[in-house]
Design an enzyme around this catalytic site. Structure first.
Site, PDB file in Angstrom:
ATOM      1  N   SER A 150      71.903  62.751  14.157  1.00 24.79           N
ATOM      2  CA  SER A 150      72.548  63.739  13.290  1.00 24.79           C
ATOM      3  C   SER A 150      72.196  65.164  13.703  1.00 24.79           C
ATOM      4  O   SER A 150      71.077  65.432  14.167  1.00 24.79           O
ATOM      5  CB  SER A 150      72.066  63.476  11.858  1.00 24.79           C
ATOM      6  N   TYR A 155      65.804  62.986   5.340  1.00 21.79           N
ATOM      7  CA  TYR A 155      66.880  62.354   6.120  1.00 21.79           C
ATOM      8  C   TYR A 155      66.812  62.794   7.580  1.00 21.79           C
ATOM      9  O   TYR A 155      66.835  61.967   8.502  1.00 21.79           O
ATOM     10  CB  TYR A 155      68.244  62.725   5.517  1.00 21.79           C
TER      11      TYR A 155
HETATM   12  N1  NAD Z   1      79.293  61.241   8.277  1.00 19.62           N
HETATM   13  C1  NAD Z   1      78.620  62.204   8.890  1.00 19.62           C
HETATM   14  O1  NAD Z   1      78.991  63.389   8.844  1.00 19.62           O
HETATM   15  C2  NAD Z   1      77.376  61.892   9.677  1.00 19.62           C
HETATM   16  C3  NAD Z   1      76.721  62.948  10.327  1.00 19.62           C
HETATM   17  C4  NAD Z   1      75.576  62.671  11.055  1.00 19.62           C
HETATM   18  C5  NAD Z   1      75.113  61.375  11.164  1.00 19.62           C
HETATM   19  N2  NAD Z   1      75.760  60.368  10.504  1.00 19.62           N
HETATM   20  C6  NAD Z   1      75.236  59.009  10.631  1.00 19.62           C
HETATM   21  O2  NAD Z   1      76.289  58.139  11.000  1.00 19.62           O
HETATM   22  C7  NAD Z   1      76.087  56.858  10.423  1.00 19.62           C
HETATM   23  C8  NAD Z   1      77.302  56.441   9.619  1.00 19.62           C
HETATM   24  O3  NAD Z   1      77.516  57.414   8.598  1.00 19.62           O
HETATM   25  P1  NAD Z   1      78.705  57.290   7.544  1.00 19.62           P
HETATM   26  O4  NAD Z   1      79.075  58.662   7.147  1.00 19.62           O
HETATM   27  O5  NAD Z   1      79.731  56.331   8.056  1.00 19.62           O
HETATM   28  O6  NAD Z   1      77.902  56.637   6.321  1.00 19.62           O
HETATM   29  P2  NAD Z   1      78.291  55.401   5.371  1.00 19.62           P
HETATM   30  O7  NAD Z   1      77.298  55.438   4.257  1.00 19.62           O
HETATM   31  O8  NAD Z   1      79.732  55.443   5.036  1.00 19.62           O
HETATM   32  O9  NAD Z   1      78.027  54.142   6.308  1.00 19.62           O
HETATM   33  C9  NAD Z   1      76.748  53.558   6.470  1.00 19.62           C
HETATM   34  C10 NAD Z   1      76.873  52.072   6.211  1.00 19.62           C
HETATM   35  O10 NAD Z   1      75.578  51.485   6.417  1.00 19.62           O
HETATM   36  C11 NAD Z   1      75.412  50.488   5.438  1.00 19.62           C
HETATM   37  N3  NAD Z   1      73.981  50.258   5.227  1.00 19.62           N
HETATM   38  C12 NAD Z   1      73.098  51.075   4.596  1.00 19.62           C
HETATM   39  N4  NAD Z   1      71.889  50.493   4.559  1.00 19.62           N
HETATM   40  C13 NAD Z   1      72.006  49.296   5.191  1.00 19.62           C
HETATM   41  C14 NAD Z   1      71.103  48.238   5.461  1.00 19.62           C
HETATM   42  N5  NAD Z   1      69.814  48.305   5.054  1.00 19.62           N
HETATM   43  N6  NAD Z   1      71.549  47.147   6.117  1.00 19.62           N
HETATM   44  C15 NAD Z   1      72.850  47.057   6.502  1.00 19.62           C
HETATM   45  N7  NAD Z   1      73.771  48.036   6.264  1.00 19.62           N
HETATM   46  C16 NAD Z   1      73.341  49.150   5.620  1.00 19.62           C
HETATM   47  C17 NAD Z   1      76.081  51.035   4.192  1.00 19.62           C
HETATM   48  O11 NAD Z   1      76.423  50.007   3.264  1.00 19.62           O
HETATM   49  C18 NAD Z   1      77.290  51.754   4.774  1.00 19.62           C
HETATM   50  O12 NAD Z   1      78.440  50.930   4.767  1.00 19.62           O
HETATM   51  C19 NAD Z   1      74.801  56.963   9.593  1.00 19.62           C
HETATM   52  O13 NAD Z   1      73.734  56.528  10.399  1.00 19.62           O
HETATM   53  C20 NAD Z   1      74.686  58.445   9.330  1.00 19.62           C
HETATM   54  O14 NAD Z   1      73.349  58.835   9.107  1.00 19.62           O
HETATM   55  C21 NAD Z   1      76.874  60.596   9.763  1.00 19.62           C
END
Ligand code: NAD
Length: 316
Positions: A125, A150
């Site tokens: 991130s 985070y």
């Molecule tokens: N969306 C953004 O802008 C952004 C920016 C930087 C980094 N990220 C990273 O990208 C990744 C995806 O983000 P997103 O926005 O799609 O989030 P999201 O919350 O929509 O997706 C994450 C998924 O992981 C699942 N999850 C959580 N804990 C879990 C566990 N213990 N076991 C199995 N599954 C689990 C959740 O149920 C969810 O469906 C994450 O790692 C997030 O930190 C996202």
């Protein structure tokens, strides 16, 4: 290719899986439907995918589940997206964030090594840059002052995977995503929650004076970047910024949302929230040169796509 996607029911995971299936990859997905937001939303994300993938409901911190998925299957790589996301909630639950994001990542890496999978793509991130004032952010910049638990867990994940390469030869690519938006965006993220407020005729809660800025990145560009990493990332441990390269001030974002939704925003102001960064801005030279990454969608166009999706998906 045969690819494991963790966090497949989420925003980025479900969009990635759709692209991989379209490419002809064999996709196995893991998700535990964490309660950070509604299970029904995640089920909807998965619905069209289900006939084309193998889906396992389970937790990345549960090693036997990982062993069952990986044993004897010969995956080409794993894309590890499962995490607790979001800066502000992590301040209230640092233990949970550490458990899922750090311990969970260690479990995934250990299981990949144990079952002979040689490549991992990891969702890091832009938050790792903290309040670094040197912009645009480059991968070599200092990242030792994260502003939230985070951000600290994402940096810890990178460090763990760097170690795993040196100790066990697991190649990892850490992709530092910069504020991703578009269809299926997480409901608590600014664009999505502002848009819902606009549609409902409610005021938008803005933190700070509107001068903070984000390098918003459209989901299709992020998916291009992940696919670029799957296809082209070198052996070893390597970090890449995936951003849009056009930072937008918060007050400008609200103006653009008003245009996209054809509504006049009513603003309610709150003080800057602890843990929030003042700005993010990606230098993407490395991803462009090594992964062929070239973001295409500018904010006004991306917001139009988001608006069409949101209006087509009522009730939210
Ligand atoms: N969306 C953004 O802008 C952004 C920016 C930087 C980094 N990220 C990273 O990208 C990744 C995806 O983000 P997103 O926005 O799609 O989030 P999201 O919350 O929509 O997706 C994450 C998924 O992981 C699942 N999850 C959580 N804990 C879990 C566990 N213990 N076991 C199995 N599954 C689990 C959740 O149920 C969810 O469906 C994450 O790692 C997030 O930190 C996202």
């Amino acid at each position: 290719m045969k690819i494991l996607v963790t966090g497949i029911a989420g925003f980025i995971g479900s969009q990635l899986a759709k692209r991989l299936v379209e490419r002809g990859d064999t996709v196995v997905g893991l998700d535990n439907f964490d309660g950070f937001y509604h299970r029904a939303t995640k089920e909807r994300n998965l619905a069209e995918l289900r006939p084309h993938i193998e889906f396992i409901e389970g937790d990345i911190t549960d090693r036997p589940t990982l062993d069952r998925i990986l044993a004897g299957k010969q995956f080409d790589c794993a894309v590890h997206l499962a995490a607790l996301a979001g800066v502000r909630p992590s301040i209230r639950a640092p233990w949970r964030y550490s458990h899922v994001n750090v311990v969970g990542t260690a479990h995934v890496a250990e299981a990949l090594v144990a079952h002979g999978v040689e490549r991992l793509i990891f969702a890091s991130s832009s938050s790792v840059y903290g309040n670094n004032t040197l912009v645009p952010y480059q991968e070599a910049h200092r990242v030792d002052e994260p502003a939230s638990p985070y951000a600290a867990t994402k940096r810890a994940g990178e460090l763990l995977l760097d170690t795993f390469f040196r100790l066990h030869g697991l190649s990892s690519t850490a992709l530092r995503f910069f504020t991703v938006y578009g269809p299926r965006q997480r409901p608590e993220m600014a664009i999505h929650s502002f848009a819902r407020s606009l549609e409902l005729g409610q005021p938008l809660t803005l933190y700070g004076d509107g001068a903070s800025s984000r390098d918003y990145t459209f989901i299709d560009d992020i998916i291009d970047g992940i696919v670029g990493a799957i296809e082209r990332a070198p052996r070893g441990f390597r970090i890449y910024n995936l951003g849009g390269t056009n930072p937008v001030r918060l007050d400008e974002l609200v103006k653009q949302l008003g245009i996209a939704f054809d509504k006049e925003p009513v603003i309610f102001r709150e003080a800057q929230a602890p843990g929030d960064m003042l700005q993010t801005w990606a230098d993407i030279s490395r991803a462009r040169d090594e992964l062929g990454y070239a973001p295409k969608v500018l904010l006004p166009e991306g917001l139009r796509h988001f608006q069409q999706w949101l209006r087509g998906n009522i009730p939210w």
